[in-house]
Write an enzyme that holds these catalytic residues in place. Sequence first.
Site, PDB file in Angstrom:
ATOM      1  N   ASN A 214       0.929  -1.171  -0.037  1.00 20.77           N
ATOM      2  CA  ASN A 214       0.128  -0.119  -0.054  1.00 20.77           C
ATOM      3  C   ASN A 214       0.678   1.195  -0.305  1.00 20.77           C
ATOM      4  O   ASN A 214       2.319   1.030   0.028  1.00 20.77           O
ATOM      5  CB  ASN A 214      -0.847   0.090   1.176  1.00 20.77           C
ATOM      6  CG  ASN A 214      -0.124   0.057   2.539  1.00 20.77           C
ATOM      7  OD1 ASN A 214       0.656   0.924   2.775  1.00 20.77           O
ATOM      8  ND2 ASN A 214      -0.382  -1.161   3.375  1.00 20.77           N
ATOM      9  N   HIS A 215       0.101   2.392  -0.032  1.00 22.77           N
ATOM     10  CA  HIS A 215       1.126   3.702   0.042  1.00 22.77           C
ATOM     11  C   HIS A 215       1.550   4.346   1.223  1.00 22.77           C
ATOM     12  O   HIS A 215       2.016   5.494   1.094  1.00 22.77           O
ATOM     13  CB  HIS A 215      -0.067   4.647  -0.780  1.00 22.77           C
ATOM     14  CG  HIS A 215      -0.214   4.314  -2.168  1.00 22.77           C
ATOM     15  ND1 HIS A 215       0.598   4.110  -3.330  1.00 22.77           N
ATOM     16  CD2 HIS A 215      -1.580   4.077  -2.562  1.00 22.77           C
ATOM     17  CE1 HIS A 215      -0.017   3.771  -4.554  1.00 22.77           C
ATOM     18  NE2 HIS A 215      -1.264   3.743  -4.022  1.00 22.77           N
TER      19      HIS A 215
END
Length: 402
Positions: A214-215
Amino acid sequence: MVRVLQNKTILLGVTGSIAAYKAAGLASQLTQAGAAVDVVMTRAATQFIGPLTFEALTRRHVVTDVMALLPDSQIWHVAMAKRADIFVIAPATAHTIAKLAHGLADDAVSATALDASRRAPLVIAPAMETGMWEHAATQENIAKLVARGAVIVPPGEGHLASGASGTGRLANADDLIDTIRAVLGRGGDLARRVIVVTAGGTQEPIDPVRVLANHSSGKMGWALAQAARDRGARVILIAGTTSLRVPRGVELMAASSAREMREAVLRAIVDADALVMAAAVADFRPAQTAEQKIKKGNTETLTLELVKNPDILADVARHSSRPAVVIGFAAETQELLVNARAKLESKNLDLIVANPVPSAFGSDIDRATLIERGGAATELPPLTKEDLSEKILDFIAARLKT
Ligand code: PMT
């Protein structure tokens, strides 16, 4: 602004090394972060960089003469030593280190150190050629100063003034500031407390070269770890994927996947006073991790079967070592407060930090709402992650007091 640097007077000693010019950047960064920086220089240092540079950056008088007097005839370096919260010598030459070890005081820096270091902690950042650094005399002098309580920020490796490559470069400004924060924070309102922080995103392997990720950049968890350390806590930082430098004085446990993070959290919370889960943990992982790289072949689609990961906070809630304060984050694309409240309840949290996606991921500023168990919600203005961390730690400090 960094809270632990506010209203602090930092005495910065600069000695005659080619790295003296880097002290200007350090003085500037410390001033911008809210500290008052008094600079004291040796004559040799003034051959590398002028006092005027430091005066302009700090907007304070710079002392270069051990005999200098204040207008009311007080001895300047003695007055400086008295008001210092910390004395940082960066860069410190082999000669200055030898003088400090032996109590010599024939220039403005060594004379100030002899007086200041009885009251204020001493941080020394050596810079010199590799041979000088590794010489038994320098190492014995360093050991002597450490035994007296000095904190050494070791030199790094790289290109040196002689053109050679080796150990001896002045530590970088971020590392120095981190050390100054850690030393100033000793005895803060979280002293003797153990705080576990998770940070960054987890990675779930699909095959040896691919992951589900994820970011999350890790910035939020890092800011929390540094701020807790600045308030005197022992901090255990459990980090997923991030490229950030480990903060000085913080214990790092690497945990790449959700299951590794769960193991690390359950080990770290024994004896912990608080847990703050800022990590973005994957809710699902591939049911199987391929042993070899998956080849694309002639197929147009590929279906991955995912299985649920353990919910770490839910497991902590049931655990006999649940810390006195447990805080979660909620990152949501819709119905932020409703979803955050549901997580607060289901994970048995004391506080949840609700932050909207995508603005929370990777940014330096967060727009958060703090929701306490029992209902009270406080919508905060946009804050830096450092300032948001202080608000979260204020909550922890207040809870632990009661
Ligand atoms: O790292 P940055 O770039 O600075 O970004 C910060 C952040 C956006 C990652 C951070 O502010 C944040 O919101 N972290 C939590 C993100 C998230 O995964 O939220 P969630 O709503 O999916 O999970 C709720 C809580 O349960 C979180 O505290 C999470 O750590 C925890 N959790 C989630 C899944 C799981 N299997 N176990 C958990 O304990």
